[in-house]
Design a protein around this motif. Structure first.
Motif, PDB file in Angstrom:
ATOM      1  N   GLU A 106       0.120  15.120  -3.767  1.00 15.75           N
ATOM      2  CA  GLU A 106      -0.535  13.938  -3.209  1.00 15.75           C
ATOM      3  C   GLU A 106      -1.964  13.894  -3.728  1.00 15.75           C
ATOM      4  O   GLU A 106      -2.632  14.925  -3.806  1.00 15.75           O
ATOM      5  CB  GLU A 106      -0.535  13.969  -1.683  1.00 15.75           C
ATOM      6  CG  GLU A 106       0.816  13.713  -1.080  1.00 15.75           C
ATOM      7  CD  GLU A 106       0.741  13.542   0.427  1.00 15.75           C
ATOM      8  OE1 GLU A 106      -0.267  13.929   1.036  1.00 15.75           O
ATOM      9  OE2 GLU A 106       1.721  13.024   0.976  1.00 15.75           O
ATOM     10  N   VAL A 130       0.861  -1.184   0.000  1.00 19.80           N
ATOM     11  CA  VAL A 130       0.000   0.000   0.000  1.00 19.80           C
ATOM     12  C   VAL A 130       0.896   1.233   0.000  1.00 19.80           C
ATOM     13  O   VAL A 130       1.794   1.361   0.827  1.00 19.80           O
ATOM     14  CB  VAL A 130      -0.923   0.036   1.238  1.00 19.80           C
ATOM     15  CG1 VAL A 130      -1.756   1.303   1.235  1.00 19.80           C
ATOM     16  CG2 VAL A 130      -1.814  -1.190   1.299  1.00 19.80           C
ATOM     17  N   VAL A 131       0.660   2.159  -0.939  1.00 17.21           N
ATOM     18  CA  VAL A 131       1.459   3.381  -1.024  1.00 17.21           C
ATOM     19  C   VAL A 131       0.571   4.526  -1.497  1.00 17.21           C
ATOM     20  O   VAL A 131      -0.302   4.331  -2.347  1.00 17.21           O
ATOM     21  CB  VAL A 131       2.692   3.176  -1.942  1.00 17.21           C
ATOM     22  CG1 VAL A 131       2.285   2.858  -3.353  1.00 17.21           C
ATOM     23  CG2 VAL A 131       3.613   4.365  -1.891  1.00 17.21           C
ATOM     24  N   GLN A 132       0.774   5.720  -0.926  1.00 13.40           N
ATOM     25  CA  GLN A 132      -0.001   6.915  -1.298  1.00 13.40           C
ATOM     26  C   GLN A 132       0.246   7.267  -2.760  1.00 13.40           C
ATOM     27  O   GLN A 132       1.386   7.255  -3.223  1.00 13.40           O
ATOM     28  CB  GLN A 132       0.412   8.089  -0.403  1.00 13.40           C
ATOM     29  CG  GLN A 132      -0.101   9.442  -0.861  1.00 13.40           C
ATOM     30  CD  GLN A 132      -1.427   9.824  -0.267  1.00 13.40           C
ATOM     31  OE1 GLN A 132      -1.706   9.488   0.860  1.00 13.40           O
ATOM     32  NE2 GLN A 132      -2.230  10.535  -1.012  1.00 13.40           N
ATOM     33  N   ASN A 162      -9.721   3.521   0.409  1.00 12.69           N
ATOM     34  CA  ASN A 162      -9.957   2.471   1.384  1.00 12.69           C
ATOM     35  C   ASN A 162     -11.322   2.633   2.060  1.00 12.69           C
ATOM     36  O   ASN A 162     -11.696   3.733   2.458  1.00 12.69           O
ATOM     37  CB  ASN A 162      -8.850   2.508   2.447  1.00 12.69           C
ATOM     38  CG  ASN A 162      -8.748   1.241   3.228  1.00 12.69           C
ATOM     39  OD1 ASN A 162      -9.722   0.530   3.420  1.00 12.69           O
ATOM     40  ND2 ASN A 162      -7.552   0.949   3.687  1.00 12.69           N
ATOM     41  N   LYS A 203      -7.350   9.940   1.507  1.00 10.51           N
ATOM     42  CA  LYS A 203      -6.191   9.498   0.730  1.00 10.51           C
ATOM     43  C   LYS A 203      -6.601   8.541  -0.384  1.00 10.51           C
ATOM     44  O   LYS A 203      -7.481   7.713  -0.221  1.00 10.51           O
ATOM     45  CB  LYS A 203      -5.209   8.752   1.625  1.00 10.51           C
ATOM     46  CG  LYS A 203      -4.414   9.613   2.544  1.00 10.51           C
ATOM     47  CD  LYS A 203      -3.418   8.751   3.302  1.00 10.51           C
ATOM     48  CE  LYS A 203      -2.585   9.589   4.231  1.00 10.51           C
ATOM     49  NZ  LYS A 203      -1.606   8.765   4.947  1.00 10.51           N
ATOM     50  N   SER A 249      -4.727   5.666  -2.615  1.00 10.18           N
ATOM     51  CA  SER A 249      -3.504   4.870  -2.528  1.00 10.18           C
ATOM     52  C   SER A 249      -3.467   3.803  -3.613  1.00 10.18           C
ATOM     53  O   SER A 249      -4.487   3.460  -4.206  1.00 10.18           O
ATOM     54  CB  SER A 249      -3.418   4.186  -1.154  1.00 10.18           C
ATOM     55  OG  SER A 249      -3.379   5.145  -0.130  1.00 10.18           O
ATOM     56  N   TRP A 250      -2.267   3.301  -3.834  1.00  8.26           N
ATOM     57  CA  TRP A 250      -2.052   2.138  -4.675  1.00  8.26           C
ATOM     58  C   TRP A 250      -2.107   0.910  -3.779  1.00  8.26           C
ATOM     59  O   TRP A 250      -1.489   0.889  -2.714  1.00  8.26           O
ATOM     60  CB  TRP A 250      -0.680   2.202  -5.335  1.00  8.26           C
ATOM     61  CG  TRP A 250      -0.551   3.212  -6.419  1.00  8.26           C
ATOM     62  CD1 TRP A 250       0.071   4.427  -6.341  1.00  8.26           C
ATOM     63  CD2 TRP A 250      -1.014   3.097  -7.765  1.00  8.26           C
ATOM     64  NE1 TRP A 250       0.008   5.065  -7.551  1.00  8.26           N
ATOM     65  CE2 TRP A 250      -0.650   4.271  -8.444  1.00  8.26           C
ATOM     66  CE3 TRP A 250      -1.711   2.107  -8.466  1.00  8.26           C
ATOM     67  CZ2 TRP A 250      -0.947   4.487  -9.781  1.00  8.26           C
ATOM     68  CZ3 TRP A 250      -2.003   2.327  -9.800  1.00  8.26           C
ATOM     69  CH2 TRP A 250      -1.634   3.503 -10.449  1.00  8.26           C
TER      70      TRP A 250
END
Length: 167
Positions: free
Chosen positions: A146, A65-67, A94, A105, A107-108
């Motif tokens: 972001e 999991v990454v932003q 999420n 957020k 995320s990937w």
């Protein structure tokens, strides 16, 4: 005094009742109409640009999991069954995020991992001849490169987002 035929008062009450019902019947709102036209899949691959900058692909050798970030190289996406995919990665929001009114957020998530099963559905819709995306009802925005979701889906967020289809 005006003399009404015997059926006059009954007819008047019936017409009054029909008029009240007709005026109180809800008309479809623009949001309702847009939701009818939302699509969970698109047939072509595309890139996503926010304020003119593309959504960057995931860096190699990253965690599960990454932003998500904006960058110079665009990631190429497909939308199928509410999942926004780029290779083995899913771009999403999420389901277990905080419940504040702040932006959320994006995320990937590595496909096949447990967190990737808990994502809001992504839908596309067409507005003004352009395709737009919704992540769990919110629109993508960018703050300091972001990628976030505006849960209220403001018009500024919609106008800043562009999908560019690949041929």
């Amino acid at each position: 005094m005006l003399a009404l035929p015997r059926s006059g008062p009954v007819l008047f009450v019936c017409l009054l009742f029909v008029g009240i019902i007709a005026l109180s019947w809800p008309l479809p709102s623009p949001i309702f109409v847009r939701r009818q036209l939302e699509m969970g899949s698109l047939t072509e691959s595309f890139t996503i640009h926010i304020n003119g900058k593309p959504v960057a692909p995931v860096a190699p050798n990253t965690d599960s999991v990454v932003q998500a970030q904006l960058g110079s190289e665009p990631a190429t996406f497909t939308l199928k069954d509410g999942r926004l995919m780029s290779g083995d990665w899913i771009l999403g929001r999420n389901l277990t995020e905080d419940r504040s009114m702040l932006p959320k957020k994006i995320s990937w998530f590595k496909e096949g991992t447990e967190p990737a099963t808990r994502l809001h559905a992504v839908t596309a819709f067409e507005e003004g001849g352009e395709h737009k995306l919704k992540f769990g009802g919110g629109c993508l925005i960018a703050e300091e490169d972001e990628i976030l979701v505006d849960p209220f889906g403001g018009e500024e967020a919609l106008s800043a987002l562009q999908l560019q289809f690949r041929k």
